[in-house]
Design a protein around this motif. Structure first.
Motif, PDB file in Angstrom:
ATOM      1  N   ASP A 246       0.872  -1.168   0.000  1.00 39.76           N
ATOM      2  CA  ASP A 246       0.000   0.000   0.000  1.00 39.76           C
ATOM      3  C   ASP A 246       0.912   1.222   0.000  1.00 39.76           C
ATOM      4  O   ASP A 246       1.873   1.298   0.786  1.00 39.76           O
ATOM      5  N   VAL A 247       0.612   2.174  -0.879  1.00 37.60           N
ATOM      6  CA  VAL A 247       1.478   3.344  -1.039  1.00 37.60           C
ATOM      7  C   VAL A 247       0.675   4.613  -0.774  1.00 37.60           C
ATOM      8  O   VAL A 247      -0.446   4.773  -1.275  1.00 37.60           O
ATOM      9  N   VAL A 248       1.245   5.495   0.020  1.00 45.03           N
ATOM     10  CA  VAL A 248       0.662   6.819   0.251  1.00 45.03           C
ATOM     11  C   VAL A 248       1.466   7.830  -0.557  1.00 45.03           C
ATOM     12  O   VAL A 248       2.696   7.892  -0.436  1.00 45.03           O
ATOM     13  N   LEU A 249       0.779   8.609  -1.397  1.00 47.45           N
ATOM     14  CA  LEU A 249       1.423   9.671  -2.165  1.00 47.45           C
ATOM     15  C   LEU A 249       1.179  11.000  -1.467  1.00 47.45           C
ATOM     16  O   LEU A 249       0.047  11.319  -1.098  1.00 47.45           O
ATOM     17  N   GLY A 250       2.228  11.773  -1.273  1.00 45.99           N
ATOM     18  CA  GLY A 250       2.103  13.066  -0.631  1.00 45.99           C
ATOM     19  C   GLY A 250       1.384  14.074  -1.506  1.00 45.99           C
ATOM     20  O   GLY A 250       1.165  13.864  -2.708  1.00 45.99           O
ATOM     21  N   ALA A 251       1.030  15.204  -0.925  1.00 51.23           N
ATOM     22  CA  ALA A 251       0.327  16.267  -1.653  1.00 51.23           C
ATOM     23  C   ALA A 251       1.290  17.035  -2.553  1.00 51.23           C
ATOM     24  O   ALA A 251       2.486  17.126  -2.281  1.00 51.23           O
ATOM     25  N   GLY A 252       0.760  17.607  -3.645  1.00 55.84           N
ATOM     26  CA  GLY A 252       1.543  18.473  -4.511  1.00 55.84           C
ATOM     27  C   GLY A 252       2.170  17.775  -5.686  1.00 55.84           C
ATOM     28  O   GLY A 252       1.494  17.175  -6.531  1.00 55.84           O
ATOM     29  N   TRP A 253       3.518  17.826  -5.747  1.00 52.41           N
ATOM     30  CA  TRP A 253       4.258  17.322  -6.906  1.00 52.41           C
ATOM     31  C   TRP A 253       4.002  15.854  -7.229  1.00 52.41           C
ATOM     32  O   TRP A 253       4.048  15.470  -8.412  1.00 52.41           O
ATOM     33  N   PRO A 254       3.706  14.961  -6.281  1.00 55.33           N
ATOM     34  CA  PRO A 254       3.359  13.587  -6.660  1.00 55.33           C
ATOM     35  C   PRO A 254       2.175  13.492  -7.618  1.00 55.33           C
ATOM     36  O   PRO A 254       1.940  12.438  -8.213  1.00 55.33           O
ATOM     37  N   GLY A 255       1.447  14.591  -7.803  1.00 61.69           N
ATOM     38  CA  GLY A 255       0.398  14.622  -8.811  1.00 61.69           C
ATOM     39  C   GLY A 255       0.917  14.392 -10.211  1.00 61.69           C
ATOM     40  O   GLY A 255       0.133  14.175 -11.146  1.00 61.69           O
ATOM     41  N   ILE A 256       2.251  14.405 -10.392  1.00 66.79           N
ATOM     42  CA  ILE A 256       2.823  14.085 -11.702  1.00 66.79           C
ATOM     43  C   ILE A 256       2.446  12.672 -12.115  1.00 66.79           C
ATOM     44  O   ILE A 256       2.342  12.361 -13.304  1.00 66.79           O
TER      45      ILE A 256
END
Length: 479
Positions: A246-256
């Protein structure tokens, strides 16, 4: 370096040469007399970049470019000719060239875009001030500030760039629009070391604004601190695990990841040709409930924002996925016409030498209902990815691979040791169906994105809140 001169805000690009608007309109009418659509696109652009490395100014460049592109659209075909010379003779030659695609076509010429756009930018030129000497002094100050952080700083690089673009678009019916597009960007890279080990960290920021508003002391100092923080974290990082997590993506640039794995698949041309993993799924659930994604080109000063696109259509906020359901594609004029839908203001081109196509502006996953801490604490054994580097996606299959430049282990709901060498591997549509939690901390990227498609690069933005993706493949070095 001598001070540069810029075109007056009141001087059109036609008036810079021997080509009047009336003459251009007549030649354009001859060129497009059997076409379905098309336009004359004129551009004047200046760009400047300075690079500071190894305690000295290593590079400096300044470039001025201007020209036009003439396009005739007939059905699925498009004729395109361009020139760096804005003149009657060059436009006539271009007119002869584009008429070849119109054989057999005599359709009704498409209606012009509506004049509903809001002017996002002023005539302020980010290149004109401060002076060249002041920019060099700023880079020197950044270098000194970073190196004064301690003996563990082994290398500092800083780069400052700006561009100023004026575009004018003329259609055969006399419809004329003009836009001013500034851009600035700062990049800082730091190498830190302990003994024989050294690692790098970087930070970039940018936007459509002038230097004085952009390069404030607190901005570049925060950039230095962030680049150093990343370098020091990488020094302590352990090899990333491999497997399904399970992976958590941080806010902001991970939106790439959203941009690449989902956004490209929702561009109109791929779906009209049925080569996208999202083709034929309009109205169906393509993501988990709670996932809402838009493409918004109207955000003030953002890197991907435009007053009008490169066909003269006003930018807008286009819903793509609403609560998990596919509701829209990004369209330029040609694809919208062929698919029987409205254009969305996403017709973009790199320069006058390039033909427009459907492209993203600022692609954003909207807020959900969960607190970031709640999302992190929900993962017993996984990965927390804060920043990404390079990535690749196959539009047809939706498969993607992304390199994590900052990531941490998640152990029993807590952030653990930093890791290096982690790769996120998955399938865009499948990954979006594995999102059980969406945070309420949506953040935009710092303004560094450039999107490539069919050999053209255009500035873009991304954004997202903290999200969780279940059971996704992580490529690492340990099992």
């Amino acid at each position: 370096m001598a001070e540069q001169t810029f075109p007056s805000p009141d001087l059109t690009l036609f008036e810079k040469g021997d080509l009047s608007r009336d003459t251009a309109e007549k030649i354009l009418g001859d060129a497009l007399h059997n076409a379905d659509d098309g336009e004359l696109f004129l551009e004047y652009a200046q760009s400047e970049s300075l690079g500071f490395d190894n305690n000295r100014l290593k590079s400096a460049s300044f470039n001025t470019d201007q020209g036009f592109g003439l396009r005739a659209v007939a059905g699925e075909a498009a004729g395109y000719a361009h020139s760096g010379e804005i003149s009657i003779a060059s436009l006539k030659r271009a007119s002869n060239a584009v008429q070849a695609v119109q054989t057999g076509y005599s359709g009704t010429y498409a209606n012009p875009p509506q004049r509903t756009n809001q002017q996002l930018y002023t005539h302020d030129n980010p290149i004109g001030a401060p002076t060249f000497e002041e920019k060099v002094a700023l880079l020197q100050e950044i270098n000194t500030y970073a190196r004064d952080k301690g003996d563990h700083i082994r290398q500092v690089s800083a780069a400052l760039s700006a561009s100023y673009q004026v575009v004018e678009i003329l259609r055969v019916d006399g419809h004329y629009v003009r836009d001013i597009r500034p851009m600035t960007r700062l990049n800082i890279s730091i190498v830190a070391g302990k003994g024989n080990k050294q690692e790098s960290g970087s930070f970039g920021m940018g936007g459509r604004t002038g230097f004085h508003d952009f390069i404030k002391t607190e901005n570049w100092q925060n950039g230095v601190e962030e680049a150093l923080r990343q370098a020091l974290i990488n020094l302590e990082a352990i090899p990333a695990p491999a497997g399904e997590f399970d992976v958590v993506l941080g806010a902001g640039w991970p939106g790439i990841l959203i941009h690449e794995a989902v956004g490209h698949g929702l561009e109109g041309d791929f779906n009209r040709k049925k080569t996208s993993a999202f083709s034929g799924l309009m109205g169906e659930m393509v993501a988990s409930k709670g996932v809402t994604i838009v493409d918004d080109g109207t955000l003030q000063n953002r890197r991907g924002s435009l007053s009008i696109d490169d066909e003269g259509t006003p930018s807008q906020c286009t819903p793509l996925i609403e609560d998990g359901r596919l509701v829209g594609y990004m369209q330029d004029r040609q694809n919208a016409r062929l698919m029987g839908v409205q254009t969305t203001g996403n017709g973009r081109r790199q320069s006058y030498a390039h033909i427009p196509m459907p492209r993203m502006t600022n692609t954003i996953m909207m807020n959900g209902n969960h607190a970031p801490d709640e999302i992190i604490s929900s993962v017993k054994n996984g990965l927390y990815a804060v920043s990404f580097g390079g990535g690749q996606v196959d539009i047809t299959s939706g498969k993607f691979v992304f390199e994590c430049t900052e990531a941490y282990l998640l152990e029993n709901g807590k952030i653990g040791a930093p890791v290096k060498g982690a790769m996120i591997i998955g399938n865009g549509p499948d990954a979006m169906r594995r999102v059980p939690m969406v945070g309420h901390d949506m953040k935009l990227d710092p303004g560094i994105g450039t999107c490539g498609k069919q050999g053209q690069g255009v500035p873009v933005g991304v954004g997202q809140p903290t999200i969780r993706i279940d059971a996704i493949t992580v490529g690492g070095t340990t099992l």
